[in-house]
Structures are given as C-alpha cells and as structure tokens.
Scaffold this active site. Structure first.
Site, mmCIF file in Angstrom:
data_model
loop_
_atom_site.group_PDB
_atom_site.id
_atom_site.type_symbol
_atom_site.label_atom_id
_atom_site.label_comp_id
_atom_site.label_asym_id
_atom_site.label_seq_id
_atom_site.Cartn_x
_atom_site.Cartn_y
_atom_site.Cartn_z
ATOM 1 N N GLY A 76 0.853 -1.295 0.025
ATOM 2 C CA GLY A 76 -0.038 0.099 0.154
ATOM 3 C C GLY A 76 0.979 1.189 -0.010
ATOM 4 N N ASN A 77 0.290 2.521 0.258
ATOM 5 C CA ASN A 77 1.061 3.505 0.263
ATOM 6 C C ASN A 77 0.362 4.644 1.260
ATOM 7 O OD1 ASN A 77 -0.794 5.477 -1.227
ATOM 8 N ND2 ASN A 77 -0.657 4.042 -2.763
ATOM 9 N N ARG A 78 1.005 5.800 1.380
ATOM 10 C CA ARG A 78 0.384 6.668 2.656
ATOM 11 C C ARG A 78 -0.691 7.961 2.231
ATOM 12 N NH1 ARG A 78 5.922 9.304 4.334
ATOM 13 N NH2 ARG A 78 4.503 10.599 5.514
#
Ligand code: CTP
Length: 411
Positions: free
Chosen positions: A213-215
C-alpha cells in the site's frame, strides 16, 4: 467582523433531529443562525430545542412579531439559507413559489445562496413530481444536495438519507466562503456538469492478511469532491481505502486495488466533463496472490515477491477521452533529482501522461501525506503554470476547479 447570517430551514421529516447537530456546528463556529421550522418539523423536534440551540425565538408562521415584518426581513438579511431536511412537500412548495408559512416566505425573499438537503424515502425522491421540482429549483440556482444512500426510517435502505450533518455544514461553509470572497457569480459554475474524482491509496493483496500500500490519506481527493459539489456538480468519488466521512451530495464508490480503481473510474467517467486522478494507485501488483497466509520458513529465508505493472489509468483516460472535451487532471508528487528539478520532471510527466492539467506537489520534505494543508503548482498542457501558495486542501481544490472550469467546452 459581522457574523455570517444563516437561516436554517427545517421541514417535517424524521431527519429533523440531525438538523440540531447542524445548528450546533453553525453556532459553535460563530454563525448567527435563525431557525425557521415548518409546523410539521415541530412534530419531530420542538421549538424549545431550536430556540435553546440558536439562542433566538423561533416561529413557523408569519403572524408572530408582525411589526418586524419577519416574512420579508429574515430572507432579505440572510447570507445563506439552508433547508435540512428538505421534504418532498417543502421542495414542491418552493418550486411553485407557494408562501403559506414563514419558511416558504423566507425562500421567496432570500437573494443569497440557497442550499437544500433533501431527505425522504427512495420512492418519494424518485417520483416524477419530485424529480421535476428538484430540476426547477436547480435551474433557478438552488443547490439541491443529492441525498445519501443507506438506512432509511424503518428497516429499509436506499437513496434518500440526509447526508452527515458535519458534511452539510462543510458544504454550506464552502458556499458562504465563496460568497463572501466575491466568487458569488461563479458559485454554481459546475452545475449540470458531471465530474469524477479518485482518492486514496490502492492496496495490492499479497495474501489474506497482507498488502502492498501507500500513505495517501485521500484528503485532497475528498476536498476536491466537496468543492465540486459546493459548485453544483454531480460528483462521483472513487475512493480507495479512505476512512473519511462521505462528502455531502457526492456518490462514493469504494475500491481496493488499482484494477478495481481503473474499472470504477472508467465506468463513472463515461460521458463525464472532467476526471481528476487524485488517488495514488499502486504502480505494481504481486504476480501471484496467495490464498493462504504466507508463513515464515525455519531456515530464515524470505519469500521472493515478483511484481507486475498495473495499468496507468491517467494515461489511458488522456489517450481515450471518455467524451470529446473531457478535461483530465493528474497529480504528481516529485522530489527532483540529478536529472532535473521538480518542475522539469513534472513537465516531462505532463507530456508523458497526456493530461490537460498536472497538479505538482514538491514532496522533498515528505510533507503532503495526511496533512491538512498543501501547496502546489498547476501545470497545463497549454503551457501555463499557476502557483498555489500553502493553504487548505479545500482552497487548492477550488483553484484546480477554476482551472478545469476555464477549459470545459461550453455546456
Ligand atoms: N496514476 C494512474 N495510474 C497509475 C499510477 C498513477 O492513473 N497506475 C495517476 C495518479 O493518480 C496521478 C498520476 O498518475 O494522478 C501521477 O502518478 P505517478 O505515479 O507519480 O506517475 P508515474 O508516471 O508513475 O511517475 P513516476 O515514474 O515518477 O513514478
């Protein structure tokens, strides 16, 4: 500074109790609120509640305090009128110019922005009479907020719920702010337009419990959706793993992975006037997704995870426009490197992607993610660059829509 004067009209639906929360949000943030309930609204929530929360007397008819001519004065003096909930009956009266109580009189005398947040059963919302009345009100410049979908009174679910009061408040504040900063003439400049916004960060599953995932928090995309709704657009928000509340009047489609995001965006974008890709789609996904949890091995070796590339949605939208003239907007988070400055790299990305506008964030300091505010440069394919100084994500959203609106073919 004088306090903005808000008239809160409340008509007779079960969602009237939620208007108490809306009233509180207005008064706590320094607005001067006059509540004008209909007689039916008082069947649901009594006058003492409205009076205590607003700090003012409350009337439903035009015969109370006649010497002050309230049926004219309240509407004339208002900076914003919001009716929440707006019943089918109230909107029918307003569409036909009836004026048989204080609220309907107020609606005829108001010259400020008017927001109506309908709440009713799905059948009533979808009835041809309501559809026609809503269309009439919208054609006269009333911002009629699309109802939310979900649980209705009783056991049934469907479209017709009053949006979250906090989100109605945010929409009203946005409308008021644009009114007071002189953008009034363009308040509903996106009325009749359908825009699609993507938000959040996609997740690519590795196994039943893990993902890549990412932020991305989704805040900028949600601010864009809110701002477009406040300017009258029909908005579809494709949200990837965002935990924020649904903006009022916005259709939210939830997705997880980049493949799902692509499908949802392309479906929603058919015939759309603008698409803004504010989401952070994962560029890669695991080639194999394990159906069972990947276990540690005793010999200490780590699994090798092979990745394959996801489709580039922004590029696809730019090459195959969903409709002639659809304005396509991308975002770029850049740090600059040995090969060029942030703006050099962004210009190259704009050309590579083929979109009309690219909103460039300099993330060298790691700032943007999850933050309340943002600053950016908006580059256009026609060669312009608009600097947007540090400010709220809502403020940036409006500058982006200004740039989009300027490029939309006339309706
Ligand atoms: N985007 C997209 N589909 C992807 C990845 C990104 O539509 N699979 C969109 C994002 O929503 C954003 C823009 O493309 O609007 C910029 O994404 P970015 O990943 O920065 O672009 P890349 O071309 O991948 O650039 P880089 O080589 O710097 O990673």
């Amino acid at each position: 500074m004088t306090r903005p004067r808000v008239v809160l009209g409340v008509s007779g639906g079960i969602a009237a109790y939620k208007a108490c929360e809306l009233l509180r949000r207005f008064t706590e943030s320094g607005h001067d609120v006059t509540v004008v309930p209909t007689a039916a609204a008082l069947e649901f929530v009594g006058a003492p509640t409205w009076s205590a929360l607003s700090g003012k007397p409350v009337a439903t008819d035009v015969w109370t305090g006649v010497h002050e001519v309230p049926h004219v004065r309240i509407g004339q003096e208002a900076d914003l009128v919001v009716v929440a909930p707006a019943t089918a009956d109230l909107m029918a009266k307003a569409a036909h110019g009836l004026a048989d109580d204080l609220l309907t009189n107020t609606l005829l005398t108001a010259r400020c922005p008017v927001v109506m947040a309908p709440a009713m059963h799905t059948e009533m919302w979808e009835h041809a009479a309501t559809t026609a009345n809503v269309a009439t009100l919208r054609s006269r410049g009333v911002l009629v907020v699309e109802p939310a979908e979900g649980r209705l009174t009783g056991a049934d679910t469907g479209k017709g719920r009053l949006p979250d009061p906090e989100e109605i408040f945010e929409l009203c504040r946005d409308v008021l702010e644009r009114q007071t900063t002189g953008a009034a003439g363009t308040t509903l400049d996106l009325a009749g337009r359908h825009v699609v916004v993507s938000a959040g960060g996609t997740r690519e599953r590795l196994d039943p419990v893990r993902f890549l995932g990412n932020r991305s928090s989704g805040r900028q995309g949600y601010a864009l959706a809110r701002a477009a709704a406040a300017r009258g657009a029909e908005v579809t928000l494709v949200a990837a793993n965002v935990t924020l509340a649904d903006p009022a009047g916005v259709k939210v489609v939830r997705v997880e992975s980049t493949a799902e995001l692509r499908d949802a965006v392309l479906t929603a974008a058919a015939g759309a006037d603008a698409v803004v890709m504010a989401a952070a789609p994962a560029d890669f996904r695991p080639v194999h997704r394990s159906d069972t949890k990947i276990k540690k091995s005793d010999d200490g070796s780590a699994p090798v995870i092979s990745l394959e590339q996801n489709p580039d949605i922004l590029k696809e939208l730019s090459v195959h426009r969903p409709a002639p003239g659809t304005v396509v907007v991308g975002f770029a988070a850049e740090t600059g490197d040995a090969s060029g400055s942030v703006l050099d790299l962004a210009r190259a990305k704009l050309a590579r992607k083929g979109c009309d506008l690219l909103v460039v964030n300099d993330v060298s300091g790691g700032a943007v993610f999850g933050a309340e505010d943002n600053e950016a440069v908006i580059l256009s394919a026609d060669g312009t660059a608009v600097d947007v100084p540090r400010g709220s994500k809502g403020a940036l959203a409006h500058v982006i829509w200004d740039q989009v609106a300027a490029r939309l073919p006339s309706a």
